[in-house]
Motif scaffolding. Structure first.
Motif, PDB file in Angstrom:
ATOM      1  N   PHE A 222       0.791  -1.227   0.000  1.00 12.67           N
ATOM      2  CA  PHE A 222       0.000   0.000   0.000  1.00 12.67           C
ATOM      3  C   PHE A 222       0.826   1.281   0.000  1.00 12.67           C
ATOM      4  N   GLY A 223       2.073   1.222  -0.434  1.00 12.63           N
ATOM      5  CA  GLY A 223       2.903   2.412  -0.491  1.00 12.63           C
ATOM      6  C   GLY A 223       3.249   2.797  -1.913  1.00 12.63           C
ATOM      7  N   LYS A 224       3.875   3.937  -2.073  1.00 17.32           N
ATOM      8  CA  LYS A 224       4.319   4.378  -3.387  1.00 17.32           C
ATOM      9  C   LYS A 224       5.389   3.419  -3.913  1.00 17.32           C
ATOM     10  N   ASN A 225       5.233   2.990  -5.150  1.00 18.37           N
ATOM     11  CA  ASN A 225       6.163   2.032  -5.772  1.00 18.37           C
ATOM     12  C   ASN A 225       6.254   0.720  -4.993  1.00 18.37           C
ATOM     13  N   ALA A 226       5.173   0.345  -4.312  1.00 22.01           N
ATOM     14  CA  ALA A 226       5.162  -0.901  -3.542  1.00 22.01           C
ATOM     15  C   ALA A 226       5.392  -2.090  -4.467  1.00 22.01           C
ATOM     16  N   LEU A 227       6.284  -2.977  -4.059  1.00 19.77           N
ATOM     17  CA  LEU A 227       6.745  -4.073  -4.919  1.00 19.77           C
ATOM     18  C   LEU A 227       5.637  -5.025  -5.343  1.00 19.77           C
ATOM     19  N   LEU A 228       4.689  -5.298  -4.441  1.00 21.64           N
ATOM     20  CA  LEU A 228       3.686  -6.324  -4.715  1.00 21.64           C
ATOM     21  C   LEU A 228       2.308  -5.760  -5.041  1.00 21.64           C
TER      22      LEU A 228
END
Length: 464
Positions: A222-228
């Motif tokens: 749920f973050g900016k540029n989150a990997l998954l």
């Protein structure tokens, strides 16, 4: 991250390596992305390894020619066509043992579909005389099944062994988390409910130094540029192709707890007479859903469930919040997820309790699962032994409330609805509670021989 579990698969691969010293063997390894297929093969053997990228035939042949030169230690010309390349592998292995891995083998369909027929031609000609172990690894389960299981395909019936690599179970995920420093069983259950049993996701956690469930949600989903954040979408679009929207609608409905044909139809708007085809493909072809029947219940009361926890989590919490995530309002998506998380984790906790129960019942179970009827009554966990006519009824609670006597009362009422060797069976009761038991319930459980497990008990029994 070190290599976990997979002892049986490693032993099977090493055994094929020994057998292939006499004549050729063909192993097919498939499973969803990130589950550890490549790592499994490379931990087991030291093969000549080819990654099948979606390039032109000319570029891929040039790359593969160089790999053969480096591995063989002798002069090998640049191959100008796939026929020469594949024939070389079989000819070369007539005089020496050769182990060859083609990773993402299904990508040959995009490079040059004729390659499958060429493999078939030389396999049929050389399998008795060549000492080669061919290992074909693939991530897109539907395509891999079609290549090797469809009677119309050239490689149908040619494989001598296959490994359908499944995600790790709770015990092994717990072992990984413990080794990473997690101490709270509750945190580990939440981690498993979100990331499932895919080793690569935990390797990413370790790489980024994430040490709490909250940090995983914020950094990986749920973050900016989150990997998954887009992981499941990309995997499944590649798997389903252009008609992915229909499959996505069904999976989102199932993630919301709509598990019957009628519920899925009502939620998605897909007619029931069309729905069966898609559900069958999601279960049989793509291995993403499964049809479960109630233990001791009717076969016509089956329900459809998403098998992988990460897929289920994504459709429940990420896909419905795409607008917030795309507009950078991550905190809203995260808040909504956290508010509905207990009910979501509760279902996974039932699966965890069932896994643990298999080895910790007062009798050896011949069957274990959930029970329900058409009226809507449900029992979280039922286990039976058909020979001894023993049966266990279990209630599993994932709440912040301490379990009280009401749970026991309701369980005893529901067990009378289960029609199985009535009047002849020996009955047991199990209550699993995240937050323990009230003194009143504990006293009754002790006096009546009811089994009770809290999180400390789960931790003790799940320990490897």
């Amino acid at each position: 991250m070190r290599f976990y579990n997979r002892q049986e698969e490693v032993a099977a691969i090493k055994n094929l390596s020994v057998l292939s010293r006499k004549h050729a063997h063909m192993l097919v390894v498939y499973g969803r992305r990130r589950v550890g297929k490549t790592r499994l093969v490379l931990e087991s053997l030291e093969p000549m390894y080819f990654f099948v990228d979606k390039k032109t035939s000319a570029l891929l042949l040039k790359e593969f020619s160089e790999i053969v030169r480096v591995n063989s230690g002798s002069f090998v010309p640049d191959f100008s066509n796939w026929d020469d390349f594949i024939r070389f592998l079989f000819e070369y292995s007539k005089d020496r043992h050769l182990i060859v891995v083609f990773d993402e083998f299904q990508n040959f369909r995009a490079v040059d579909p004729a390659i499958f027929s060429i493999f078939q031609k030389y396999w049929d000609s050389y399998s008795d005389t060549s000492r080669i172990l061919l290992i074909f690894v693939g991530s897109y389960i539907g395509l891999m099944k079609k290549i090797f299981i469809d009677e119309k395909e050239p490689l149908y019936g040619r494989s001598t062994a296959k490994i359908d690599l499944k995600p790790l179970n709770y015990r092994w995920v717990r072992k990984i988390c413990i080794d990473m420093g997690f101490k709270s069983e509750e945190e580990i259950v939440k981690m498993y409910s979100t990331l499932g049993g895919t080793p690569r996701y935990y390797q990413l956690m370790e790489s980024y130094g994430l040490d709490s469930y909250e940090s995983v949600l914020k950094s990986m989903i749920f973050g900016k540029n989150a990997l998954l954040q887009d992981e499941v979408r990309q995997i499944l679009i590649n798997e389903f192709g252009r008609n992915y929207t229909t499959y996505f609608s069904i999976l989102e409905a199932a993630s919301l707890g709509k598990n019957t044909l009628k519920e899925i139809s009502d939620t998605t708007g897909i007619l029931m007479n069309s729905l069966g085809k898609y559900l069958n493909e999601l279960a049989s072809t793509f291995d993403i859903m499964e049809r479960r029947e109630p233990l001791l219940g009717g076969k016509k009361m089956g329900r459809y469930f998403i098998k992988d926890n990460m897929v289920r989590f994504w459709f429940r919490f990420v896909n419905p919040n795409i607008s917030f995530l795309e507009s950078g309002r991550y905190e809203i998506a995260l808040e909504q997820t956290i508010s509905y998380l207990p009910a979501f984790v509760g279902r996974v906790f039932e699966d965890v309790a069932t896994e643990i129960a298999l080895d910790n019942l007062p009798f050896k179970a011949s069957g274990i699962g959930r029970w329900w009827n058409r009226r809507g009554d449900e029992i979280d966990l039922v286990a039976v032994n058909e020979q001894t006519r023993e049966i266990l009824f279990g209630e599993v609670k994932w709440t912040n409330k301490t379990a009280g006597y009401g749970i026991m009362e309701r369980l005893k009422k529901k067990k009378d609805l289960v029609n199985w060797h009535n009047g002849e069976r020996k009955e047991y009761y199990l209550v699993v509670s995240k937050n323990g038991f009230t003194p009143e319930l504990r006293e009754i459980m002790d006096s009546e021989g009811v089994i009770g497990w809290d999180m400390q008990d789960i931790a003790r029994m799940a320990n490897l």
